[in-house]
Design a protein around this motif. Sequence first.
Motif, mmCIF file in Angstrom:
data_model
loop_
_atom_site.group_PDB
_atom_site.id
_atom_site.type_symbol
_atom_site.label_atom_id
_atom_site.label_comp_id
_atom_site.label_asym_id
_atom_site.label_seq_id
_atom_site.Cartn_x
_atom_site.Cartn_y
_atom_site.Cartn_z
ATOM 1 N N LEU A 84 0.661 4.663 -13.137
ATOM 2 C CA LEU A 84 2.085 4.820 -13.396
ATOM 3 C C LEU A 84 2.863 3.729 -12.673
ATOM 4 N N LEU A 85 3.736 3.059 -13.409
ATOM 5 C CA LEU A 85 4.531 1.984 -12.826
ATOM 6 C C LEU A 85 5.988 2.152 -13.239
ATOM 7 N N PRO A 86 6.880 2.386 -12.302
ATOM 8 C CA PRO A 86 8.303 2.435 -12.635
ATOM 9 C C PRO A 86 8.763 1.102 -13.229
ATOM 10 N N GLU A 87 9.541 1.168 -14.289
ATOM 11 C CA GLU A 87 9.946 -0.046 -15.000
ATOM 12 C C GLU A 87 10.700 -1.016 -14.100
ATOM 13 N N GLU A 88 11.433 -0.481 -13.121
ATOM 14 C CA GLU A 88 12.230 -1.361 -12.268
ATOM 15 C C GLU A 88 11.377 -2.220 -11.350
ATOM 16 N N LEU A 89 10.068 -1.936 -11.251
ATOM 17 C CA LEU A 89 9.190 -2.757 -10.419
ATOM 18 C C LEU A 89 8.604 -3.950 -11.175
ATOM 19 N N ILE A 90 8.894 -4.071 -12.467
ATOM 20 C CA ILE A 90 8.448 -5.234 -13.232
ATOM 21 C C ILE A 90 9.404 -6.387 -12.952
ATOM 22 N N ALA A 91 8.918 -7.394 -12.258
ATOM 23 C CA ALA A 91 9.777 -8.501 -11.810
ATOM 24 C C ALA A 91 10.313 -9.287 -13.003
ATOM 25 N N GLN A 92 11.609 -9.511 -13.008
ATOM 26 C CA GLN A 92 12.250 -10.297 -14.061
ATOM 27 C C GLN A 92 12.516 -11.734 -13.631
ATOM 28 N N ASN A 93 12.525 -11.970 -12.333
ATOM 29 C CA ASN A 93 12.737 -13.307 -11.784
ATOM 30 C C ASN A 93 11.787 -13.518 -10.605
ATOM 31 N N PRO A 94 11.385 -14.748 -10.351
ATOM 32 C CA PRO A 94 10.483 -15.015 -9.226
ATOM 33 C C PRO A 94 11.220 -14.972 -7.899
ATOM 34 N N ALA A 95 10.459 -14.826 -6.822
ATOM 35 C CA ALA A 95 11.037 -14.927 -5.481
ATOM 36 C C ALA A 95 11.515 -16.353 -5.256
ATOM 37 N N GLU A 96 12.535 -16.499 -4.447
ATOM 38 C CA GLU A 96 13.067 -17.822 -4.124
ATOM 39 C C GLU A 96 13.253 -17.925 -2.612
ATOM 40 N N PRO A 97 12.566 -18.844 -1.927
ATOM 41 C CA PRO A 97 11.568 -19.768 -2.475
ATOM 42 C C PRO A 97 10.302 -19.038 -2.907
ATOM 43 N N ARG A 98 9.473 -19.754 -3.629
ATOM 44 C CA ARG A 98 8.287 -19.140 -4.240
ATOM 45 C C ARG A 98 7.401 -18.423 -3.225
ATOM 46 N N ASP A 99 7.205 -19.045 -2.070
ATOM 47 C CA ASP A 99 6.257 -18.480 -1.104
ATOM 48 C C ASP A 99 6.866 -17.375 -0.237
ATOM 49 N N SER A 100 8.087 -16.939 -0.576
ATOM 50 C CA SER A 100 8.684 -15.807 0.132
ATOM 51 C C SER A 100 8.313 -14.473 -0.500
ATOM 52 N N SER A 101 7.555 -14.499 -1.586
ATOM 53 C CA SER A 101 7.089 -13.258 -2.200
ATOM 54 C C SER A 101 6.205 -12.495 -1.216
ATOM 55 N N ARG A 102 6.061 -11.223 -1.448
ATOM 56 C CA ARG A 102 5.230 -10.395 -0.568
ATOM 57 C C ARG A 102 3.748 -10.616 -0.874
ATOM 58 N N LEU A 103 2.932 -10.361 0.124
ATOM 59 C CA LEU A 103 1.484 -10.526 -0.004
ATOM 60 C C LEU A 103 0.788 -9.292 0.557
ATOM 61 N N MET A 104 0.015 -8.642 -0.286
ATOM 62 C CA MET A 104 -0.841 -7.546 0.158
ATOM 63 C C MET A 104 -2.244 -8.107 0.365
ATOM 64 N N VAL A 105 -2.819 -7.857 1.522
ATOM 65 C CA VAL A 105 -4.142 -8.389 1.857
ATOM 66 C C VAL A 105 -5.135 -7.238 1.910
ATOM 67 N N LEU A 106 -6.186 -7.336 1.111
ATOM 68 C CA LEU A 106 -7.229 -6.322 1.067
ATOM 69 C C LEU A 106 -8.479 -6.861 1.759
ATOM 70 N N SER A 107 -8.912 -6.172 2.792
ATOM 71 C CA SER A 107 -10.144 -6.538 3.489
ATOM 72 C C SER A 107 -11.269 -5.662 2.957
ATOM 73 N N ARG A 108 -12.187 -6.264 2.228
ATOM 74 C CA ARG A 108 -13.279 -5.482 1.636
ATOM 75 C C ARG A 108 -14.228 -4.946 2.704
ATOM 76 N N ASP A 109 -14.439 -5.724 3.757
ATOM 77 C CA ASP A 109 -15.358 -5.303 4.815
ATOM 78 C C ASP A 109 -14.845 -4.069 5.550
ATOM 79 N N ARG A 110 -13.558 -4.078 5.835
ATOM 80 C CA ARG A 110 -12.982 -3.006 6.645
ATOM 81 C C ARG A 110 -12.322 -1.921 5.816
ATOM 82 N N GLY A 111 -12.099 -2.200 4.546
ATOM 83 C CA GLY A 111 -11.429 -1.230 3.700
ATOM 84 C C GLY A 111 -9.977 -1.024 4.084
ATOM 85 N N GLU A 112 -9.361 -2.033 4.701
ATOM 86 C CA GLU A 112 -7.979 -1.894 5.154
ATOM 87 C C GLU A 112 -7.037 -2.745 4.321
ATOM 88 N N VAL A 113 -5.778 -2.352 4.337
ATOM 89 C CA VAL A 113 -4.729 -3.049 3.601
ATOM 90 C C VAL A 113 -3.677 -3.530 4.585
#
Length: 346
Positions: A12-41
């Motif tokens: 389930l994805l709320p429609e308002e979470l579908i990005a209509q414009n990119p982050a500015e500057p580009r690299d200011s977007s959020r980053l989720m990091v998944l560690s497969r070894d540790r199973g942590e986020v």
Amino acid sequence: MDLFDLAAYDYLLPEELIAQNPAEPRDSSRLMVLSRDRGEVLHGTFGSLGDFLDEGDLLVLNDTRVIPARLFGSKTRGGGRVEILLLRALDAAFLEWEALVKPGRKNPPGTRISLADGTEVIIGARCEEGVRNVAFPEGTAVLPLLERIGETPLPPYITSSSAPRSSYQTVFARRDGSAAAPTASLHFTPRLLGKLERERGVRLGWLTLHVGLGTFRPVKCGDIREHKIHEEYCVLPAETAELILETKRKGRKVVAAGTTVARTLESMSADDGSPESGERMTRLFIYPGYRFKIIDGLITNFHLPKSSLLMLVAAFAGYEFTMRAYEEAVSRRYRFFSFGDAMFIR
């Protein structure tokens, strides 16, 4: 859970979470990091990517360039508006293309379409998956024509974007041929790439996959193993293949910037896991159960429910981990899809 059941990849994805414009500057977007070894986020910003890479790691990027592949015209005889989305050039002169044509049924083979500048193209035979052949007149400078009258084909879920056309292009795009952007790489800036190289000692490698129907067509088969990906053209240069071998010899990681890079590297891998340089068409469909041969890390965006891209991510990170991360992304209001936030799986 049956991991071959299409329903397993719904969320389930709320429609308002579908990005209509990119982050500015580009690299200011959020980053989720998944560690497969540790199973942590973990959570950060894309500009902090270097904190999760080590000296000597190899970051492989797709240098394809999105062309203004959407054309509009009308039937030469009888009128009627026609939309053509060019998917893949079939010859070196860019005169013959695979394309999607709307409306398809009303444009049988032999139909002539007049484009905005008067150029007349011919609709050809029907191929698999609703694809048509489209031919430009001999001597047409097709790529300059597209730059004059074509439109960048933004995905249909981007309905109210105010971003310029350049926003749907990576900062390192140089090889014409894609109908869609390799979106995980939209987050990179020249400054970030320079910082990764100079300050973190990360090496950069390049390849090309021209994004077409195979990447963005949805999966509709109840049993995902029955889904057939439309073939796409990819190239792995010899120098990148050598960089991969050198990185592996030193015990460092090969990180794919996007699912297009992952598919190319895995398509160009030998049974023993060594990369094979060259060019080919690929129909590789990666889903849980696939054994990765080359990549050790994956940078990717958040993908549509029931998409082949989500299945690739689940194959790499693990199904349960992936779906739990997506649930957390929704709860933390991450931005989804092409202009959305990013994930780094390591």
